[in-house]
Structure formats: structure tokens, C-alpha cells
Design a protein around this motif. Structure first.
Motif, PDB file in Angstrom:
ATOM      1  N   UNK A 147       3.172  -3.843  -1.327  1.00 40.03           N
ATOM      2  CA  UNK A 147       2.514  -3.874  -0.164  1.00 40.03           C
ATOM      3  C   UNK A 147       3.232  -2.800   0.894  1.00 40.03           C
ATOM      4  N   UNK A 148       4.718  -2.412   0.711  1.00 39.93           N
ATOM      5  CA  UNK A 148       5.325  -1.568   1.510  1.00 39.93           C
ATOM      6  C   UNK A 148       4.691  -0.046   1.248  1.00 39.93           C
ATOM      7  N   UNK A 149       4.194   0.216  -0.010  1.00 44.54           N
ATOM      8  CA  UNK A 149       3.544   1.346  -0.285  1.00 44.54           C
ATOM      9  C   UNK A 149       2.249   1.942   1.036  1.00 44.54           C
ATOM     10  N   UNK A 150       1.271   0.950   0.862  1.00 46.48           N
ATOM     11  CA  UNK A 150       0.251   1.105   1.926  1.00 46.48           C
ATOM     12  C   UNK A 150       0.824   0.971   3.562  1.00 46.48           C
ATOM     13  N   UNK A 151       1.702   0.119   3.762  1.00 47.81           N
ATOM     14  CA  UNK A 151       2.198  -0.205   5.012  1.00 47.81           C
ATOM     15  C   UNK A 151       2.989   1.432   5.374  1.00 47.81           C
ATOM     16  N   UNK A 152       3.942   1.707   4.499  1.00 51.43           N
ATOM     17  CA  UNK A 152       4.461   2.898   4.784  1.00 51.43           C
ATOM     18  C   UNK A 152       3.501   4.171   5.072  1.00 51.43           C
ATOM     19  N   UNK A 155       1.027   3.441   8.641  1.00 48.95           N
ATOM     20  CA  UNK A 155       1.705   3.573   9.848  1.00 48.95           C
ATOM     21  C   UNK A 155       2.708   4.408   9.986  1.00 48.95           C
ATOM     22  N   UNK A 156       3.355   5.260   9.178  1.00 50.34           N
ATOM     23  CA  UNK A 156       3.865   6.643   9.217  1.00 50.34           C
ATOM     24  C   UNK A 156       2.966   7.792   9.467  1.00 50.34           C
ATOM     25  N   UNK A 157       1.822   7.569   9.416  1.00 50.15           N
ATOM     26  CA  UNK A 157       0.794   8.696   9.681  1.00 50.15           C
ATOM     27  C   UNK A 157       0.722   9.606   8.426  1.00 50.15           C
ATOM     28  N   UNK A 158       1.242   9.217   7.215  1.00 54.49           N
ATOM     29  CA  UNK A 158       1.243  10.017   6.171  1.00 54.49           C
ATOM     30  C   UNK A 158      -0.129  10.422   5.299  1.00 54.49           C
ATOM     31  N   UNK A 159      -0.906   9.148   5.494  1.00 52.18           N
ATOM     32  CA  UNK A 159      -2.674   9.298   5.144  1.00 52.18           C
ATOM     33  C   UNK A 159      -3.389   9.920   6.043  1.00 52.18           C
ATOM     34  N   UNK A 160      -2.887   9.783   7.404  1.00 53.64           N
ATOM     35  CA  UNK A 160      -3.620  10.948   8.367  1.00 53.64           C
ATOM     36  C   UNK A 160      -3.499  12.337   8.065  1.00 53.64           C
ATOM     37  N   UNK A 161      -2.376  12.836   7.614  1.00 52.58           N
ATOM     38  CA  UNK A 161      -2.323  14.005   7.118  1.00 52.58           C
ATOM     39  C   UNK A 161      -2.833  14.493   5.846  1.00 52.58           C
ATOM     40  N   UNK A 162      -2.905  13.556   5.081  1.00 53.65           N
ATOM     41  CA  UNK A 162      -3.770  13.621   3.806  1.00 53.65           C
ATOM     42  C   UNK A 162      -5.249  13.842   3.927  1.00 53.65           C
ATOM     43  N   UNK A 163      -5.751  13.086   4.906  1.00 50.54           N
ATOM     44  CA  UNK A 163      -7.120  12.824   5.003  1.00 50.54           C
ATOM     45  C   UNK A 163      -7.827  14.062   6.117  1.00 50.54           C
ATOM     46  N   UNK A 164      -6.936  14.771   6.649  1.00 52.31           N
ATOM     47  CA  UNK A 164      -7.248  15.914   7.316  1.00 52.31           C
ATOM     48  C   UNK A 164      -7.695  17.126   6.374  1.00 52.31           C
ATOM     49  N   UNK A 165      -7.181  16.933   5.182  1.00 53.71           N
ATOM     50  CA  UNK A 165      -7.668  18.127   3.954  1.00 53.71           C
ATOM     51  C   UNK A 165      -9.010  17.585   3.678  1.00 53.71           C
ATOM     52  N   UNK A 325      -8.052   5.777  10.242  1.00 55.90           N
ATOM     53  CA  UNK A 325      -8.062   5.582   8.858  1.00 55.90           C
ATOM     54  C   UNK A 325      -6.532   5.149   8.580  1.00 55.90           C
ATOM     55  N   UNK A 326      -5.864   5.735   8.982  1.00 51.47           N
ATOM     56  CA  UNK A 326      -4.332   5.626   8.389  1.00 51.47           C
ATOM     57  C   UNK A 326      -3.896   4.456   9.174  1.00 51.47           C
ATOM     58  N   UNK A 327      -4.213   3.951  10.408  1.00 51.17           N
ATOM     59  CA  UNK A 327      -4.039   2.682  10.988  1.00 51.17           C
ATOM     60  C   UNK A 327      -4.552   1.659  10.184  1.00 51.17           C
ATOM     61  N   UNK A 328      -5.983   1.897   9.810  1.00 48.77           N
ATOM     62  CA  UNK A 328      -6.591   0.724   8.934  1.00 48.77           C
ATOM     63  C   UNK A 328      -5.658   0.579   7.504  1.00 48.77           C
ATOM     64  N   UNK A 329      -5.197   1.715   6.902  1.00 50.29           N
ATOM     65  CA  UNK A 329      -4.464   1.697   5.684  1.00 50.29           C
ATOM     66  C   UNK A 329      -3.186   0.780   6.016  1.00 50.29           C
ATOM     67  N   UNK A 330      -2.377   1.148   7.106  1.00 49.24           N
ATOM     68  CA  UNK A 330      -1.351   0.324   7.292  1.00 49.24           C
ATOM     69  C   UNK A 330      -1.599  -1.143   7.497  1.00 49.24           C
ATOM     70  N   UNK A 331      -2.752  -1.676   8.129  1.00 52.07           N
ATOM     71  CA  UNK A 331      -2.976  -2.982   8.305  1.00 52.07           C
ATOM     72  C   UNK A 331      -3.395  -3.562   6.824  1.00 52.07           C
ATOM     73  N   UNK A 332      -4.079  -2.793   6.020  1.00 56.21           N
ATOM     74  CA  UNK A 332      -4.570  -3.068   4.844  1.00 56.21           C
ATOM     75  C   UNK A 332      -3.185  -3.568   3.964  1.00 56.21           C
ATOM     76  N   UNK A 333      -2.064  -2.747   4.137  1.00 57.30           N
ATOM     77  CA  UNK A 333      -0.999  -2.939   3.508  1.00 57.30           C
ATOM     78  C   UNK A 333      -0.191  -4.294   3.923  1.00 57.30           C
ATOM     79  N   UNK A 334      -0.334  -4.639   5.202  1.00 57.19           N
ATOM     80  CA  UNK A 334       0.164  -6.000   5.540  1.00 57.19           C
ATOM     81  C   UNK A 334      -0.759  -7.125   5.042  1.00 57.19           C
ATOM     82  N   UNK A 335      -2.263  -6.880   4.775  1.00 59.10           N
ATOM     83  CA  UNK A 335      -2.997  -7.756   4.120  1.00 59.10           C
ATOM     84  C   UNK A 335      -2.495  -8.231   2.753  1.00 59.10           C
TER      85      UNK A 335
END
Length: 534
Positions: A147-152, A155-165, A325-335
Motif C-alpha cells: 500500500x505504501x507504493x500508491x500512498x507515496x 500523495x507526493x504528487x509523483x503520479x501527477x507529474x507522470x500523468x501530465x505527459x 488523479x494523484x490525490x485519488x491514487x493516494x487514497x486508493x493506497x489507503x484503501x
């Protein structure tokens, strides 16, 4: 000259114009922020609960016998999965993407879970109950770490930077194969009992597509509640077949698929039981298994991204800003963390079938999905009542999948409206990524079915899973390949940007550049002050 009437007049200029591109899907009855009247919303919420039950029941049915558990353990595992799905759906709709997305169990985690079940350290255990609990605790440990993978990343915004591509062009294979890639859960599962699966599919299409067309008018009853009507009719018909002894001399496999009294969970389920964390005991941790589960979590993350994009389309919302989307992924990690703590035996991801149901009903309201989360929690605590619905035969559920997965796939195809289909660059990226997205997983899955293990077969089972699981996912292969090619074959000129559909998406790449983002995606209780979206 036919009919002697002279040549037909030339078509007017506006008739030759292509359909205008729409960044919000029109003809949705209730969008994300507009709830239907309460009675209708409650019925629609119950329908979402019925649809998500399929995966919730199929996964424990597959795993529990291999873990050494019986019907009692299966009933408890289904209850726990339902309870956690309800909690995760509520948190996702309130604090995550805020989309009407159901967060439930996922088939992506099943191969890794089976590897844990087959681990050598459990082979000596004789007592089936002890074996079940020890394996469950091992699965819990790996889920908690994974779960730490998706949480990090979230919530760190890393996925946000990926999705911008991402562009509309690279979104097409990802979203399309999030739906179409699940074809093995459609007709092949339906065909296990074709005499109830096929009537269900035919009735669903008649209720949702033909009857509304024949009846006309403003009242959308048949199409909006097509699932409830068709499932009730076919379930009663299946029960009549069961009671009349139609399957008395049928092989055991047919009886398990067709009979309505073979699930074994109604008798085993307790009347009232509240699932609680660590109910199976303290989790145990194994580094290799945790890494393998992280690989599965990464695949689920990519698949969920495709499903989230489809949900935003069918909720008539604007394309998801990357920060949301990145925020949603973080909460999915919490899930996934909650799945590990409660012991569901399975991770969490966006329910693709419920995304398809939004399209069937044309109701993308957030409140409806929150009501369905209430049903999940309610029926997980009142075990006997929940078990009645959970005993719907799998071929009936598979018939629903045939329609819902198709809708999600077509949501992906709808992004082609923003791209230039006359560009050879577009044709290459689109065709190659979709073809490889179907071809590579087909090879991996076929190899596994024949040999009993994947193409990557070393002494370390966890390493095998880290390679085999990602390449067995259609959406993962197609999505990653399309995005890679789209970025690398990227000329900086405006014509290529236009071919990719970027001028359409530029205003959604940030939360603040489109005023509608505030309406659809802002957090409740004024939380945007403390957690601003960028």
C-alpha cells in the motif's frame, strides 16, 4: 435516373461537418454534482451494490478453497471485502478524486496472492483452519507493505507529474483496454452455464436498449433499472431450474455454475458480524512477497487510472486534472492499507463494471455511489441478508460484464475525437499499442494456463510475479507502451501537438486553468484551503 425525379440536391455544407468534439459527455441525465430524487437514488445505489458483488464473491470463491478454508471462512472473507469496499468507496468519493467510482476487489492481485498460498512454509500445516489463518496473515503483511507504493506515488504528487505527459492519444489504449482487456471474464464465464447466462445478456440488452426506444417518453425506467429487472427474472428462472431437478445428474462443475443453492454462503454466514482489523491475527511479513505485491499494486494503479478517466467521462465531468488523479491514487493506497489491516485477502482498485453501469443508467451522480457504499457496509454487517444476494450464479454476473466492460472500452475510444486519425504517427501509436496490449498478455496467460507457471520461471517465485503479473495485464502493457511512444516520438511542432489532441487537454492539465474543476473536484468541508490542488 431513378424515379425520373432529377438529380438529388447537393448536401448542405453543415451536413458534411464532422461531429463536434465534446470535453464533457452530453446526454447524461444526472451529472456528478446533480443527484436524482431520493427513491430513485436509493434504487440506483442498490443496483451498483448488486454489480460490484460479482468480483467480491468470485475472488474469495477462487482463493478460499486453496487456502484451506471452508464456507464459513468464505462468508467471512466476502463480508470483509464488502465492508472495506464500502469504506474505500466513501473515502474516494469524499476525499479522493470525488468521482462516482466504486473501489472494490481486483483480479490483478490474484496471481500474487496464489503465489503466497503456494509458498513452501505453509505446506506442512495439517489443520485447514490454522493454514487458512496463517496464509491470510501472510497476504495481509504483503498488502500493508504494498500500500505504501500508491500512498507515496499519489500523495507526493509523483503520479501527477507522470500523468501530465498523457495526451488524448495515449489515453485511448489505456482506457479502451481497461474495459476490452477483461474479455475473459465476459462470455467465457457466461458460457459455463449458457442456459442462464445467455437469457440474462439478451434481457439486459432488451431492457436497456430496445424497450426505451419502443416506449419513448420521458420516463427512463426500463433502461435505468435494466440490471434489477433482468437479474430478478433470470435469477427466479435459474431457481426454478434448480428446484425442478434440472441439474440433478449434471456434472459437479455445471452444478456449481448453474445452481442457485451451491454457493454455500447463506448457511455459513453469521446473522450479524462487524469485520474488524487483525481479525485473523497479527500480519506476517516476507520481503519477496511484499515486492511481488508492490508490482501488482503498480499494475492496479495503471488500470485504475484508465478506469478513473472512463468514470469522469460517464459522470459528464471534465477530464481529470493530474493533481486530482494523484490525490485519488493516494487514497486508493489507503484503501489497500485497509484491505491489509482488515484481511480481505485482496487489494483494492476501481471497479470497472461499476464504471460501465454509469453509462448504462446515464446517471453519473456522486450521491448514488455513496448510497451504494452504504449498502455495502450494511449488508456486510447483516451477513445472512448479504449472502442471499451474493449467491447469484456467476454466469448471470458475467452477462452483466459483457455490457459494462464494453462501455468502459468505448469510453476509451471516445478520446479519438480529439486526435487526428489521418496522421500516420497517430495510426502507428494507436495500432501498435493496442495490438501489443492484447498480444503480449495473451502469450503470458496462455503460457501460464498450459504450463502452470509464467514465462519468467526462476527459483524466486516473488521475482517471477514481479515480471509475469505486469505483462499479463492488457491495460498496463497498452497504456505504458502508448504513453512511451507518444512522448518519445514527439516532435515539438504545433501540428504534432494538434494530432495528439493536446490543445483540447491543455486547460485541464492544471486544477485552476478550467473553472469547472472547482465544481466537480474540489474537496468538501472547505478542505481545499489546507490541501490545495495545483
Amino acid at each position: 435516373m431513378a424515379g425520373g425525379g432529377g438529380a438529388a440536391p447537393p448536401p448542405k455544407q453543415e451536413e458534411l461537418q464532422p461531429h463536434p468534439a465534446k470535453d464533457q459527455l452530453p446526454n447524461i441525465a444526472y451529472c456528478i454534482t446533480s443527484p436524482p430524487p431520493w427513491p430513485e437514488a436509493i434504487l440506483l445505489g442498490f443496483q451498483h451494490y448488486l454489480v460490484m458483488l460479482g468480483t467480491t464473491v468470485l475472488i474469495p470463491t477462487l482463493l478460499v478453497p486453496q487456502m484451506g478454508g471452508g464456507n464459513e471462512q468464505k462468508a467471512k472473507m466476502i463480508q470483509t471485502l464488502l465492508f472495506v469496499a464500502g469504506l474505500n468507496t466513501l473515502t474516494q468519493t469524499l476525499f479522493g478524486t470525488r468521482l462516482p467510482a466504486v473501489i472494490g476487489g481486483s483480479y490483478t492481485y490474484v496471481p500474487t496472492t496464489i503465489s503466497i498460498i503456494l509458498a513452501g512454509r505453509y505446506s506442512d500445516l495439517v489443520d485447514p483452519e490454522e493454514k487458512f489463518e496463517k496464509i491470510m496473515r501472510g497476504i495481509q503483511g504483503s498488502l500493508i507493505v504494498a500500500s505504501t507504493l500508491q500512498i507515496v506515488i499519489g500523495f507526493s504528487g509523483l503520479w501527477r507529474n507522470v500523468i501530465r505527459f498523457m495526451s488524448p492519444l495515449s489515453a485511448v489504449p489505456l482506457v479502451a483496454l481497461s474495459g476490452f482487456g477483461l474479455y475473459e471474464f465476459g462470455f467465457p464465464l457466461l458460457a459455463k452455464c449458457v442456459e442462464i447466462g445467455l437469457p440474462q445478456l439478451i434481457l439486459l440488452v432488451i431492457f436497456s436498449q430496445y424497450i426505451p426506444h419502443i416506449m419513448g417518453g420521458e420516463r427512463h425506467i426500463c433502461d435505468r433499472f435494466a440490471v434489477i429487472f433482468s437479474v430478478v427474472i433470470v435469477w427466479v428462472y435459474a431457481h426454478i431450474l434448480t428446484v425442478s431437478g434440472a441439474y440433478k445428474h449434471a456434472p459437479m462443475k455445471t452444478q456449481l455454475s448453474c445452481r442457485t443453492d451451491r454457493a454455500g454462503i447463506i448457511g455459513a454466514a453469521p446473522w450479524i458480524r462487524v469485520p474488524y482489523p487483525f481479525q485473523w491475527g497479527a500480519p506476517t511479513f516476507d520481503a519477496g512477497e511484499a515486492f511481488a505485491m508492490m508490482a501488482a499494486s503498480l499494475v492496479a494503479l495503471v488500470e485504475s487510472t484508465g478506469a478513473f478517466i472512463a468514470v469522469s467521462r460517464y459522470a459528464s465531468a471534465t477530464p481529470l486534472p493530474p493533481s486530482v488523479l494523484s490525490r485519488g491514487v493516494g487514497w486508493q493506497g489507503v484503501g489497500i492499507l485497509l484491505s491489509g489491516l482488515f484481511g480481505t485477502g485482496n487489494g483494492s482498485s476501481v471497479s470497472v463494471e461499476n464504471a460501465g453501469l454509469l453509462a448504462l443508467t446515464r446517471v453519473g451522480s456522486r450521491r448514488v455511489v455513496q448510497i451504494s457504499a452504504g449498502f455495502m457496509i450494511f449488508f456486510s454487517i447483516l451477513g445472512k441478508f448479504g449472502a442471499v444476494f451474493a449467491s447469484i450464479p456467476a454466469p448471470i454476473i458475467a452477462a452483466l460484464y459483457c455490457l459494462f466492460f464494453a462501455y468502459v472500452g468505448s469510453a476509451g475510444l471516445s478520446f479519438l475525437q480529439f486526435c487526428n486519425l489521418n496522421s500516420f504517427r497517430t495510426k502507428f501509436i494507436l495500432g501498435f499499442s493496442v495490438f501489443m496490449g492484447l498480444s503480449i498478455p495473451q502469450y503470458f496467460n496462455e503460457y501460464t494456463a498450459v504450463k502452470g507457471y509464467g514465462p519468467v520461471h526462476t527459483g524466486a517465485r516473488w521475482f517471477n510475479d514481479m515480471i509475469n503479473v505486469p505483462f499479463s495485464s492488457e491495460a498496463f502493457v497498452a497504456g505504458i507502451l502508448a504513453m512511451f511512444l507518444d512522448v518519445v516520438l514527439h516532435k515539438k511542432d504545433n501540428a504534432t501537438r494538434k494530432d495528439r489532441g493536446m490543445p483540447w487537454w491543455d486547460r485541464f492539465r492544471s486544477f485552476k486553468t478550467d473553472t469547472r474543476s472547482e465544481e466537480f473536484y474540489s474537496l468538501p468541508f472547505n478542505l481545499n484551503k489546507f490541501f490545495p490542488s495545483v
